[in-house]
Design a protein around this motif. Structure first.
Motif, PDB file in Angstrom:
ATOM      1  N   ALA A 289       0.826  -1.208   0.000  1.00 44.73           N
ATOM      2  CA  ALA A 289       0.000   0.000   0.000  1.00 44.73           C
ATOM      3  C   ALA A 289       0.861   1.259   0.000  1.00 44.73           C
ATOM      4  O   ALA A 289       0.490   2.269  -0.616  1.00 44.73           O
ATOM      5  CB  ALA A 289      -0.932  -0.009   1.207  1.00 44.73           C
ATOM      6  N   ALA A 290       1.991   1.234   0.689  1.00 41.21           N
ATOM      7  CA  ALA A 290       2.877   2.401   0.709  1.00 41.21           C
ATOM      8  C   ALA A 290       3.423   2.688  -0.684  1.00 41.21           C
ATOM      9  O   ALA A 290       3.562   3.859  -1.079  1.00 41.21           O
ATOM     10  CB  ALA A 290       4.016   2.170   1.698  1.00 41.21           C
ATOM     11  N   THR A 291       3.739   1.654  -1.434  1.00 43.40           N
ATOM     12  CA  THR A 291       4.194   1.839  -2.810  1.00 43.40           C
ATOM     13  C   THR A 291       3.101   2.481  -3.654  1.00 43.40           C
ATOM     14  O   THR A 291       3.359   3.398  -4.451  1.00 43.40           O
ATOM     15  CB  THR A 291       4.602   0.490  -3.422  1.00 43.40           C
ATOM     16  OG1 THR A 291       5.648  -0.091  -2.639  1.00 43.40           O
ATOM     17  CG2 THR A 291       5.093   0.663  -4.850  1.00 43.40           C
ATOM     18  N   VAL A 292       1.869   2.008  -3.478  1.00 45.53           N
ATOM     19  CA  VAL A 292       0.744   2.595  -4.209  1.00 45.53           C
ATOM     20  C   VAL A 292       0.570   4.064  -3.846  1.00 45.53           C
ATOM     21  O   VAL A 292       0.346   4.918  -4.707  1.00 45.53           O
ATOM     22  CB  VAL A 292      -0.550   1.806  -3.917  1.00 45.53           C
ATOM     23  CG1 VAL A 292      -1.758   2.496  -4.550  1.00 45.53           C
ATOM     24  CG2 VAL A 292      -0.441   0.373  -4.439  1.00 45.53           C
ATOM     25  N   MET A 293       0.706   4.393  -2.548  1.00 40.69           N
ATOM     26  CA  MET A 293       0.519   5.773  -2.115  1.00 40.69           C
ATOM     27  C   MET A 293       1.610   6.690  -2.652  1.00 40.69           C
ATOM     28  O   MET A 293       1.360   7.881  -2.881  1.00 40.69           O
ATOM     29  CB  MET A 293       0.469   5.832  -0.593  1.00 40.69           C
ATOM     30  CG  MET A 293      -0.848   5.378  -0.005  1.00 40.69           C
ATOM     31  SD  MET A 293      -2.264   6.300  -0.644  1.00 40.69           S
ATOM     32  CE  MET A 293      -1.908   7.957  -0.065  1.00 40.69           C
ATOM     33  N   ALA A 294       2.801   6.168  -2.830  1.00 38.81           N
ATOM     34  CA  ALA A 294       3.850   6.980  -3.453  1.00 38.81           C
ATOM     35  C   ALA A 294       3.431   7.371  -4.869  1.00 38.81           C
ATOM     36  O   ALA A 294       3.651   8.513  -5.307  1.00 38.81           O
ATOM     37  CB  ALA A 294       5.170   6.219  -3.469  1.00 38.81           C
ATOM     38  N   GLY A 295       2.802   6.443  -5.586  1.00 39.15           N
ATOM     39  CA  GLY A 295       2.281   6.749  -6.912  1.00 39.15           C
ATOM     40  C   GLY A 295       1.113   7.718  -6.850  1.00 39.15           C
ATOM     41  O   GLY A 295       0.959   8.581  -7.723  1.00 39.15           O
ATOM     42  N   VAL A 296       0.278   7.599  -5.817  1.00 39.31           N
ATOM     43  CA  VAL A 296      -0.859   8.509  -5.652  1.00 39.31           C
ATOM     44  C   VAL A 296      -0.376   9.945  -5.507  1.00 39.31           C
ATOM     45  O   VAL A 296      -0.967  10.875  -6.074  1.00 39.31           O
ATOM     46  CB  VAL A 296      -1.707   8.085  -4.432  1.00 39.31           C
ATOM     47  CG1 VAL A 296      -2.701   9.175  -4.054  1.00 39.31           C
ATOM     48  CG2 VAL A 296      -2.446   6.785  -4.725  1.00 39.31           C
ATOM     49  N   VAL A 297       0.698  10.141  -4.754  1.00 44.50           N
ATOM     50  CA  VAL A 297       1.240  11.492  -4.582  1.00 44.50           C
ATOM     51  C   VAL A 297       1.660  12.075  -5.929  1.00 44.50           C
ATOM     52  O   VAL A 297       1.358  13.238  -6.246  1.00 44.50           O
ATOM     53  CB  VAL A 297       2.429  11.468  -3.606  1.00 44.50           C
ATOM     54  CG1 VAL A 297       3.119  12.825  -3.572  1.00 44.50           C
ATOM     55  CG2 VAL A 297       1.963  11.082  -2.205  1.00 44.50           C
ATOM     56  N   LEU A 298       2.339  11.292  -6.739  1.00 42.76           N
ATOM     57  CA  LEU A 298       2.757  11.764  -8.063  1.00 42.76           C
ATOM     58  C   LEU A 298       1.550  12.084  -8.933  1.00 42.76           C
ATOM     59  O   LEU A 298       1.545  13.088  -9.671  1.00 42.76           O
ATOM     60  CB  LEU A 298       3.632  10.706  -8.737  1.00 42.76           C
ATOM     61  CG  LEU A 298       4.969  10.397  -8.066  1.00 42.76           C
ATOM     62  CD1 LEU A 298       5.686   9.286  -8.820  1.00 42.76           C
ATOM     63  CD2 LEU A 298       5.842  11.639  -8.000  1.00 42.76           C
ATOM     64  N   MET A 299       0.520  11.250  -8.846  1.00 40.41           N
ATOM     65  CA  MET A 299      -0.686  11.486  -9.640  1.00 40.41           C
ATOM     66  C   MET A 299      -1.389  12.777  -9.213  1.00 40.41           C
ATOM     67  O   MET A 299      -1.888  13.529 -10.054  1.00 40.41           O
ATOM     68  CB  MET A 299      -1.634  10.295  -9.508  1.00 40.41           C
ATOM     69  CG  MET A 299      -1.110   9.014 -10.126  1.00 40.41           C
ATOM     70  SD  MET A 299      -2.229   7.609  -9.856  1.00 40.41           S
ATOM     71  CE  MET A 299      -3.592   8.057 -10.937  1.00 40.41           C
ATOM     72  N   LEU A 300      -1.437  13.034  -7.926  1.00 36.30           N
ATOM     73  CA  LEU A 300      -2.091  14.252  -7.444  1.00 36.30           C
ATOM     74  C   LEU A 300      -1.333  15.506  -7.870  1.00 36.30           C
ATOM     75  O   LEU A 300      -1.941  16.539  -8.171  1.00 36.30           O
ATOM     76  CB  LEU A 300      -2.223  14.210  -5.921  1.00 36.30           C
ATOM     77  CG  LEU A 300      -3.257  13.224  -5.372  1.00 36.30           C
ATOM     78  CD1 LEU A 300      -3.198  13.180  -3.852  1.00 36.30           C
ATOM     79  CD2 LEU A 300      -4.653  13.572  -5.846  1.00 36.30           C
ATOM     80  N   VAL A 301      -0.006  15.421  -7.886  1.00 31.51           N
ATOM     81  CA  VAL A 301       0.785  16.564  -8.363  1.00 31.51           C
ATOM     82  C   VAL A 301       0.496  16.820  -9.839  1.00 31.51           C
ATOM     83  O   VAL A 301       0.289  17.974 -10.262  1.00 31.51           O
ATOM     84  CB  VAL A 301       2.284  16.301  -8.136  1.00 31.51           C
ATOM     85  CG1 VAL A 301       3.128  17.371  -8.814  1.00 31.51           C
ATOM     86  CG2 VAL A 301       2.597  16.255  -6.647  1.00 31.51           C
TER      87      VAL A 301
END
Length: 346
Positions: A289-301
């Motif tokens: 899940a932490a790996t997915v959230m790292a991608g979520v941050v990039l997507m939100l930017v």
């Protein structure tokens, strides 16, 4: 004359300490030098020139030198030996226990397959979260359709400037087009990004409560979308509103979907750990899940950039849909089409 024995005894103590330090070094110096040579070659990147026996001996040599450092501290050996051993142990620790790759290599692995593999690993939770988001949108629509006063409860005050039940076609259309030069739109875009970032973080962080808060946040967030869709549908502007929201929404809503699924993944691992213990199951789910959230941050930017620039610069519905659907296709291809062999076998 009475002080002479004291001076002599002090000299003998210094000589004894020096002899003890020299004997200590001579007995163990070969291991120190061998470890230092291996560490120096590894730090310079010459891994291929290191014999296999040296690589296999590295952990043993590290523990031996660490033990020597412990003994040296307890016996108060000379400062030079202590400083040398301390520096050598620190350098060896990073090679034995530290990260195996640098940031550039990690980022290349992360974007080259690690993120997409983590997303595919929570495919079941993604389907559940998607169903919940669709249901939340329908709930928001149906609530305001049955009682328009629900609109003010579901839609934040920042959205209810002129976008309110009873607004005319021209007023609502003016909120979708011709706003490229209005500073209020940048404020609105900032609010949307901040709000959705908070929703994504909360949906993930509250997943430990069996994923229930994560699902409720998804319902609440998409109910707002459903209420606004109902509003624009009433003035035959639903298609234009869809284009307006799709420029950044296909990226931003996708990020929220993944964040909710990541939180649900942790909650499900706690509620149903399977053959593993709860802590082991939660730890494994947390890493994915932490790996997915790292991608979520990039997507939100990226969504913030699309929201702040592309949506304002593209002032027609067809162009907005083209950008939004292209982003959606790229995300789906990246997450579910990128399957590097080394990542799958990891």
């Amino acid at each position: 004359m009475a002080k002479a024995p004291t001076v002599l005894s002090g000299d003998r103590a210094i000589e004894a300490a020096a002899l003890r330090s020299d004997r200590f070094r001579l007995e163990r110096e070969a291991d120190w030098l061998r470890l230092e040579a291996i560490v120096s070659r590894m730090e310079s990147g010459r891994l291929r020139k290191i014999p296999d026996e040296d690589l296999l001996a590295l952990p043993v040599l590290y523990r031996t030198v660490a033990s020597s450092l412990s003994v040296a501290r307890e016996t108060s050996l000379d400062a030079a030996t202590l400083a040398y051993l301390d520096a050598l142990v620190q350098r060896a620790w990073f090679l034995v226990y530290g990260p195996r790759t640098g940031f550039a290599a990690w980022l290349r692995q992360f974007l080259g397959g690690g993120l997409s593999a983590a997303v595919r690993g929570i495919w079941f939770e993604i389907l559940v979260a998607l169903a919940v988001m669709v249901a939340g949108t329908l709930v928001g629509w149906l609530l305001v359709a049955s009682e328009p006063s629900w609109y003010y409860s579901l839609v934040p005050g920042q959205f209810t400037d002129t976008r309110v039940p009873g607004a005319s076609h021209e007023v609502l259309k003016a909120t979708l087009f011709g706003n490229a030069d209005q500073p209020a739109m940048s404020v609105f875009a900032t609010y949307l990004f901040s709000n959705n970032a908070q929703v994504a973080i909360l949906a993930f962080s509250l997943g430990f409560a069996f994923g229930i808060p994560s699902l409720l946040l998804l319902v609440q967030n998409t109910a707002t979308l459903g209420a606004m869709m109902w509003l624009y549908r009433g003035q035959n502007l639903l298609w234009d509103f869809g284009g307006w929201i799709s420029v950044h929404g296909t990226t931003e809503l996708f990020a929220i979907l993944l964040a909710g699924a990541a939180g649900l993944h942790i909650g499900r691992s706690i509620a149903f750990p399977g053959h593993r213990g709860v802590l082991q199951s939660a730890a494994a789910a947390g890493r994915r899940a932490a790996t997915v959230m790292a991608g979520v941050v990039l997507m939100l930017v990226l969504a913030a950039l699309l929201e702040g620039f592309a949506r304002q610069l593209i002032d027609n519905t067809q162009g907005r849909y083209m950008v939004g659907m292209t982003m959606l296709a790229l995300w789906c291809a990246y997450f579910f089409g990128l399957r590097r062999r080394e990542v799958i076998g990891a």
